[in-house]
Design an enzyme around this catalytic site. Structure first.
Site, short mmCIF file in Angstrom:
data_model
loop_
_atom_site.label_atom_id
_atom_site.label_comp_id
_atom_site.label_asym_id
_atom_site.label_seq_id
_atom_site.Cartn_x
_atom_site.Cartn_y
_atom_site.Cartn_z
N ARG A 291 0.81 -1.23 0.00
CA ARG A 291 0.00 0.00 0.00
C ARG A 291 0.84 1.27 0.00
O ARG A 291 0.39 2.30 -0.50
CB ARG A 291 -0.94 0.01 1.21
CG ARG A 291 -1.81 -1.23 1.36
CD ARG A 291 -2.62 -1.54 0.13
NE ARG A 291 -3.55 -2.65 0.36
CZ ARG A 291 -4.10 -3.38 -0.58
NH1 ARG A 291 -3.80 -3.14 -1.85
NH2 ARG A 291 -4.93 -4.36 -0.27
N ARG B 197 1.69 -13.80 -4.68
CA ARG B 197 1.67 -13.57 -3.24
C ARG B 197 2.07 -14.82 -2.45
O ARG B 197 2.40 -14.72 -1.27
CB ARG B 197 0.29 -13.11 -2.80
CG ARG B 197 -0.16 -11.81 -3.46
CD ARG B 197 -1.65 -11.57 -3.25
NE ARG B 197 -1.97 -11.31 -1.86
CZ ARG B 197 -3.21 -11.30 -1.37
NH1 ARG B 197 -4.24 -11.58 -2.17
NH2 ARG B 197 -3.43 -11.02 -0.11
N HIS C 241 -12.52 -11.56 -4.13
CA HIS C 241 -12.92 -10.15 -4.13
C HIS C 241 -14.15 -9.95 -5.02
O HIS C 241 -14.92 -9.01 -4.81
CB HIS C 241 -11.77 -9.26 -4.64
CG HIS C 241 -10.58 -9.24 -3.74
ND1 HIS C 241 -9.59 -10.18 -3.80
CD2 HIS C 241 -10.22 -8.37 -2.76
CE1 HIS C 241 -8.66 -9.91 -2.90
NE2 HIS C 241 -9.02 -8.82 -2.26
N ASP D 240 -11.60 -11.94 6.73
CA ASP D 240 -11.14 -11.10 5.63
C ASP D 240 -12.20 -10.01 5.45
O ASP D 240 -13.24 -10.01 6.11
CB ASP D 240 -10.96 -11.94 4.36
CG ASP D 240 -9.92 -11.35 3.40
OD1 ASP D 240 -9.60 -10.15 3.53
OD2 ASP D 240 -9.44 -12.08 2.51
#
Length: 340
Positions: free
Chosen positions: A70, A133, A176, A248
């Site tokens: 981020r 990841r 997502h 999450d």
């Protein structure tokens, strides 16, 4: 600490956010790229958050490395987890992973950020949500790298969060955007995906776990993030995990099968989560705060950072300079390898 973690919109707090952060159910804030301009601004935002809350809370971020980082300007560009093993000998990969965990954690603690949700313990690179990841596709290769990364985090004073239990790596769908369904036999998940969670928990490395918004249809009809089977029977009872369980982000489409925002949060807490994340939807977060029936878990407070890191002193240290150089180089090599 309260059981709800939420986000804020910009580079500084607005009046509504100050009021929300003081709500007794709020126990944490997660920061995103939109909250970051430069390190000085970020440090001031964290100060504002802690001041507005008037009670202890966690300040967190996803600063994994690779495509999930981020904060960029003024921070080390961290390599993707996959790159450690892909471009190095096993010994060098473990050394770099340890330095990666240490450096990432130090840079965050210098901002008074408690926790980066890391590392990813999913196996394999085929999932749209995971990809680079993941450290490796095989547990025996991923475990020493994850352990080294966690050891580095612990050296810096940051706790580790393993995600996404019991394993997100074998579903191609992105949680997502939708609720992935993993239809493999339960024994395959237990003997492959869960090995890394079981091993790291057994040696005391996991301080927290984040379950997946994935339905493992041979075990339960609910996503793991809202499943008493996965969180209570398997994680707590079978594995003996005693740390914190985070949901999450409940605004992800993978969680939509659990109902409204308030229903998702209640279902996750009832299933065994200690804290739920509600991000990128202010009204959803307010609905959760208005309707939730839950008390905070004393476990959450254990995740506050224990480090004392001065940013200037850190960046002047020989260890940071060497780690910064090595990790930046690995990141660049990985980007070049992907283009080849």
């Amino acid at each position: 600490m309260g059981p709800v973690m939420l986000d804020v919109v910009g580079h500084e707090l607005d009046a509504e956010e100050r009021e929300i952060l003081d709500h007794p159910l709020v126990g944490g804030v997660i920061l995103f790229s939109r909250n970051f301009d430069d390190p000085a601004q970020l440090r001031e935002l964290v100060r504002q958050i802690r001041q507005a809350a008037r009670h202890p809370l966690l300040v967190t971020v996803d600063q994994e490395g690779g495509r999930v980082q981020r904060f960029h300007q003024g921070f080390t560009r961290l390599p993707a987890a996959q790159s450690y093993a892909a471009l190095n000998t096993p010994q060098e990969a473990q050394r770099l992973a340890l330095e990666g965990g240490w450096l990432m954690a130090c840079e965050m603690i210098a901002m008074d950020i408690d926790l980066s949700f890391a590392p990813v313990l999913d196996l394999g690179h085929g999932s749209a949500a995971i990809g680079e990841r993941a450290f490796h596709r095989e547990a025996e290769s991923a475990i020493p790298l994850a352990q080294a990364f966690i050891d580095g985090m612990h050296q810096a004073g940051m706790k580790a969060t393993g995600k996404h239990f019991p394993g997100h790596g074998k579903v191609s769908a992105d949680s997502h955007k939708e609720t992935p369904i993993d239809a493999r036999p339960l024994v395959q998940i237990v003997e492959h995906d869960m090995v890394i969670f079981r091993t790291l928990n057994a040696c005391g490395k996991l301080d927290a776990v984040m379950p997946a918004h994935v339905i493992y249809s041979q075990a339960d009809s609910r996503p793991a993030s809202g499943s008493p089977y996965w969180l209570q029977q398997v994680l707590r009872q079978t594995l003996g995990f005693e740390g914190v369980v985070f949901s999450d982000d409940l605004s992800m489409n993978g969680a939509a099968v659990m109902g409204s925002y308030a229903q998702r949060a209640q279902a996750s807490l009832d299933a065994g989560c200690d804290m739920v994340l509600v991000c990128n939807n202010r009204q959803g977060a307010i609905s959760v705060l208005d309707h939730l029936s839950a008390a905070g878990s004393p476990r959450i407070a254990r995740l506050r950072h224990r480090g004392q890191v001065d940013r200037e002193g850190l960046m002047g240290s020989a260890r940071w300079k060497q780690a910064h150089q090595d990790l930046q180089r690995l990141h660049q090599r990985w980007e070049e390898a992907k283009q080849a």
